[in-house]
Design a protein around this motif. Structure first.
Motif, short mmCIF file in Angstrom:
data_model
loop_
_atom_site.label_atom_id
_atom_site.label_comp_id
_atom_site.label_asym_id
_atom_site.label_seq_id
_atom_site.Cartn_x
_atom_site.Cartn_y
_atom_site.Cartn_z
N SER A 102 2.51 -6.66 -1.24
CA SER A 102 1.68 -7.75 -0.74
C SER A 102 0.48 -7.87 -1.67
O SER A 102 -0.20 -6.88 -1.94
N HIS A 118 4.11 -12.12 -0.71
CA HIS A 118 4.88 -10.90 -0.48
C HIS A 118 6.13 -10.89 -1.34
O HIS A 118 6.79 -11.91 -1.52
N ARG A 171 3.64 -6.75 8.04
CA ARG A 171 3.28 -7.82 7.12
C ARG A 171 2.02 -8.55 7.57
O ARG A 171 1.11 -8.81 6.77
#
Length: 407
Positions: A57, A66, A25
């Motif tokens: 994302s 996200h 992430r």
């Protein structure tokens, strides 16, 4: 071409441009925040925490948001069960035509940027890491501590480095060389890379990669409330957890994890430093390292079992990580402020824990609390902590309203 998510090993040139595979992430955010990407830029990646699931994302102005993409039992994908798709291709095609609950309509796939990796000073230092001290020029003192000073330096008039100088007598050179060999073998993007050493005369030099913004403790204190907010704080924690998860996987412990021992580089890069105290912790299959009794302990960061019995494990590092989270969310405040080390030990014996700081989200405090479980075996692994922090802001649309997204 329909994307089969189970064939993630297909060559990159056969994947859609928006499919980034197992990217993290925080790395997805860094990719999307490069100037080459505009609002609506997006990527789809594999979820670390939920195997078989995916995450979207997307860049909304200057913020990355996200979303969790769930899978149907019979196949297919969805953000909300009111709208399902047979493939990720169909999913992308739909949301490039309408936002329908997303922060923005999907635009162009994220531009892939190659992220630099740590390097050695030269081929000679890969295995032969004792270098000529005259090849290192000390330029600017960055800080000092109990055991020496840290300088910005230049190696061979070409390469910027950090140089830690050890006070004479603060460490046995032979002990240090053993630890340096350990440090040399540990290579991870979230660990400070040891380049070389100078040990033939005092003071001993430890030459590492340079992190220009100094310690995380100072960075938090100096920039508190201006450009550091929850998104950045979670990112800091996730990056540290990533480095510690690597140490965990290699059966090493840190023993002094704290904001003062995390360094800050360009582009919001955070790396664990000062793991020269690390030891292999396989001892009689107990995964415990028993330190020397004369070793001084940073009590406010040290787990109760380590204080009581001088025994350290990766789980005592997890306790320290919880204290580090407190430092992060309070912008570098001293834990147990106003209490002496002896008072802290007494209070811990009564099951006292640091209270939830003002403006600390319950979700963040719960992670801290898990790290402070009185029973070491009940504390989470760094791997689990890492994916919890990686997925901290991901929104689950499975039974949510269309306006339930990360803002």
């Amino acid at each position: 071409m329909t994307v089969d998510p189970m064939t993630v090993d297909r060559p990159d040139d056969r994947r859609p441009l928006w499919f980034f595979g197992a990217i993290k992430r925080t790395d997805a955010e860094k990719q999307l925040l490069y100037p080459e990407n505009q609002t609506g830029a997006f990527l789809i990646r594999e979820s670390e925490s939920q195997k078989g699931d995916f995450a979207l994302s997307v860049l909304d102005e200057k913020v990355v948001k996200h979303y969790r993409i769930r899978r149907l039992d019979e196949g297919g994908f969805f953000l909300t069960q009111r709208r399902t798709f047979a493939s990720l291709n169909e999913f992308v095609d739909y949301y490039t035509k309408t936002s329908n609950g997303l922060c923005v309509q999907l635009g162009k796939p994220c531009v892939k940027i190659q992220v630099p990796v740590p390097f050695d000073l030269s081929y000679k230092t890969v295995d032969q890491w004792e270098i000529d001290r005259n090849s290192v020029q000390l330029l600017k003192r960055l800080g000092s501590g109990q055991f020496g000073e840290v300088w910005e330096g230049l190696w061979n008039n070409t390469t910027s480095v950090a140089v830690k100088t050890l006070k004479p007598g603060s460490m046995d050179p032979n002990d240090f060389l053993r630890e340096a060999q350990i440090m040399k073998s540990l290579r991870h993007p979230k660990l400070i890379q040891l380049y070389a050493v100078c040990t033939l005369e005092d003071p001993i030099y430890i030459i590492t990669e340079l992190m220009r913004h100094g310690s995380l403790q100072e960075y938090l204190q100096n920039d508190a409330g201006t450009k550091i907010h929850l998104t950045q704080q979670v990112d800091m924690a996730a990056q540290v957890a990533s480095g510690m998860a690597y140490l965990e996987s290699q059966n090493y412990i840190h023993r002094d994890l704290a904001a003062r021992n995390v360094l800050v580089g360009e582009h919001n890069i955070y790396k664990v430093a000062d793991f020269g105290l690390a030891r292999v912790f396989k001892v009689d299959n107990e995964d415990i390292y028993e330190s020397k009794h004369e070793t001084k302990l940073p009590v406010k960061w040290t787990a109760p079992e380590a204080i009581r019995a001088n025994k350290f494990s990766i789980k005592s590092d997890v306790w320290s990580f919880g204290i580090l989270l407190y430092e992060i969310i309070t912008y570098g405040k001293m834990p147990y402020s106003g209490m002496t080390g002896a008072q802290v030990i007494q209070m811990l014996g009564q099951n006292y824990r640091l209270p939830q700081p003002p403006n600390c989200p319950p979700q963040f405090y719960n992670i801290m609390w898990e790290c402070w479980n009185a029973e070491p075996k009940e504390r989470p692994t760094f791997e689990k902590l890492h994916w919890k922090l990686e997925d901290y802001f991901e929104t689950d649309f499975s039974f949510a309203d269309t306006d339930n997204f990360v803002r």
